[in-house]
Design an enzyme around this catalytic site. Structure first.
Site, PDB file in Angstrom:
ATOM      1  N   ASN A   8      27.343   3.085 -40.093  1.00  0.00           N
ATOM      2  CA  ASN A   8      26.054   2.418 -39.909  1.00  0.00           C
ATOM      3  C   ASN A   8      26.309   0.913 -40.017  1.00  0.00           C
ATOM      4  OD1 ASN A   8      23.509   1.357 -40.041  1.00  0.00           O
ATOM      5  ND2 ASN A   8      22.809   2.646 -41.734  1.00  0.00           N
ATOM      6  N   ARG A  87      25.211   5.245 -36.191  1.00  0.00           N
ATOM      7  CA  ARG A  87      23.752   5.059 -36.196  1.00  0.00           C
ATOM      8  C   ARG A  87      23.424   3.870 -35.297  1.00  0.00           C
ATOM      9  NH1 ARG A  87      20.220   1.358 -39.896  1.00  0.00           N
ATOM     10  NH2 ARG A  87      18.188   2.021 -39.181  1.00  0.00           N
ATOM     11  N   HIS A 176      13.145   5.121 -37.804  1.00  0.00           N
ATOM     12  CA  HIS A 176      13.362   6.131 -38.846  1.00  0.00           C
ATOM     13  C   HIS A 176      13.399   7.542 -38.258  1.00  0.00           C
ATOM     14  CE1 HIS A 176      11.557   3.184 -42.002  1.00  0.00           C
ATOM     15  NE2 HIS A 176      12.879   3.143 -42.048  1.00  0.00           N
ATOM     16  N   ARG A 236       8.646  -7.095 -45.008  1.00  0.00           N
ATOM     17  CA  ARG A 236       7.875  -7.204 -43.762  1.00  0.00           C
ATOM     18  C   ARG A 236       6.390  -7.039 -44.041  1.00  0.00           C
ATOM     19  NH1 ARG A 236      11.477  -2.841 -41.324  1.00  0.00           N
ATOM     20  NH2 ARG A 236      13.434  -3.942 -40.998  1.00  0.00           N
ATOM     21  N   GLU A 381      20.021  10.994 -43.575  1.00  0.00           N
ATOM     22  CA  GLU A 381      20.268  10.621 -42.180  1.00  0.00           C
ATOM     23  C   GLU A 381      21.744  10.786 -41.818  1.00  0.00           C
ATOM     24  OE1 GLU A 381      17.914   7.300 -43.608  1.00  0.00           O
ATOM     25  OE2 GLU A 381      17.490   6.827 -41.516  1.00  0.00           O
TER      26      GLU A 381
END
Ligand code: ADP
Length: 399
Positions: A8, A87, A176, A236, A381
């Site tokens: 990743n 990923r 996601h 965010r 994941e």
């Protein structure tokens, strides 16, 4: 036994794991950080022990070289790495499934970089370096956006001139997706008819979003063309009146891009609490009586509940709500605040079960009479990336 190296790649970090595609914990996992600076370092966690090394070459190549060196130096483990799973954040409308990477796929990932420049260009770099160092085995890309390609046009379009979608592909993509797909698959193993039922998932980590899943397919999600839309997050802002961007830019005499940076990097839990983007730190401050911390947590929970209720309008019923991600899995305080606001949907939490939900395990935390099952399910994941990589290798071998 065969293993997959899961990678990743971020712009200044590279997380990795070696997995065998089963529920077993990773054989090796670690992270290279501060890539691009002379303080770059890589950690290896193996058999419960963590070691940290400075990197000789301070870039992504240096990190992958160090991983390869670790593998080559541990011959006693008889590792048999048959593929690398990468990923990838943005797959645009091009990728609705995981794919074996060839030059066409690599240029597709590059083209999707216009919506996620930092992420996708880092992925391309990571893929090229990994292909150079682990070249003789297949490399597979697994996209965060792919799971949401099942959204209908009435959900993925923004109510702006159609021309902008036709000409520029401006639409909701959602993120996601690998986490949501893992949760949908895991939930399906917990009850005989769960695979066909309706589920809301709240993936609450530093980045946070919600998803409505109908019979295993995403029908709506809160993130948009980028991960900025939707919930309030660690740094965010989530959704707000877009005019604010122009007001901030005017008032602070900064460019639109700098104003956007404020919404991406200095807002959310960090912006409101003025303490941290980290939920645990804010909870500690709240427990010590800090009002701003309390406000930040309440806003986070309120906005999450609103988005859950909003995506639920795409389902006929809500049979399950699943909490996942670092906050969703570990914060009874946040779960309780969210569920309290969903009482009008018949959502009732068992406060004791919520409080004692064991770390790292699946648990059911709804009251007995509640028609909606409320679950905590740890996401994984990396496991899904390893499984996709193994199955694509198997299916291309059988062709
Ligand atoms: P990322 O989006 O970076 O993958 P994670 O899923 O790891 O993030 O989630 C990180 C968030 O989870 C942080 O805000 C962290 O404070 C929060 N978190 C982890 N453990 C706890 C806990 N026990 N209580 C509250 N928040 C927690």
């Amino acid at each position: 036994m065969q293993q997959i190296l899961v990678v990743n790649c971020g712009s200044s970090s590279l997380k990795f794991a070696i997995m065998d595609g089963t529920d077993n914990p990773p054989i090796l996992e670690g992270i290279a950080e501060r890539l691009g600076s002379e303080h770059s370092a890589i950690s290896f966690k193996y058999a419960g022990n963590k070691t940290v090394q400075a990197l000789h070459d301070h870039d992504h190549r240096g990190a992958v070289t160090a991983i390869k060196h670790w593998i080559d130096s541990n011959t006693d483990l008889a590792l048999n790495i048959v593929g690398v799973g990468h990923r990838v954040v943005h797959g645009g409308e091009t990728f609705s499934n995981s794919v074996v990477i060839d030059s066409e796929v690599l240029s597709g990932i590059e083209q999707c970089a216009r919506f996620a420049p930092l992420h996708n260009l880092a992925h391309v770099k990571g893929i090229e370096v990994a292909q150079a160092l682990f070249g003789d085995i297949p490399h597979v890309a697994v996209f965060d956006t792919a799971f949401h390609q099942t959204l209908e046009a009435d959900q993925y379009l923004y109510p702006i001139p159609m021309r902008l979608y036709r000409e520029h592909h401006f639409r909701k993509y959602g993120f996601h997706g690998t986490s949501y797909r893992y949760i949908a698959q895991k939930l399906a193993t917990l009850g005989s008819d769960f695979a066909l039922q309706n589920t809301l998932v709240a993936h609450l980590g530093n980045g946070a979003s919600v998803c409505a899943i109908k019979a295993g397919h995403s029908v709506d999600t809160s993130m948009g063309i980028t991960p900025l839309e939707g919930l309030m997050m660690g740094t965010r802002s989530g959704s707000l009146d877009p005019s604010l961007l122009a007001f901030i830019s005017d008032a602070e005499k900064i460019s639109m891009k700098e104003a956007l940076d404020i919404l991406n990097k200095d807002s959310g839990l960090k912006g409101i609490s003025e303490i941290s983007n980290d939920c645990r730190t804010i909870e500690t401050a709240q427990a010590a009586g800090d009002d701003r911390a309390e406000l930040a947590l309440n806003m986070f929970a309120s906005r999450t509940a609103k988005h859950l209720a909003s995506v639920a309008t795409n389902l006929e019923s809500v049979d399950h709500i699943v909490f996942t991600g670092g906050i969703g899995e570990n914060s009874p305080v946040i779960r309780a605040k969210i569920c309290q606001r969903l009482a009008m949907m018949g959502i009732h939490l068992d406060l004791h079960a919520n409080q004692i939900s064991p770390r790292g395990e699946v648990s059911l935390i709804s009251e007995n009479h509640c028609k909606t099952n409320i679950w905590v399910i740890p996401t994984n994941e990396e496991l899904l990336i390893a499984q996709d990589t193994l199955s694509l290798i198997e299916s291309s071998a059988s062709k």
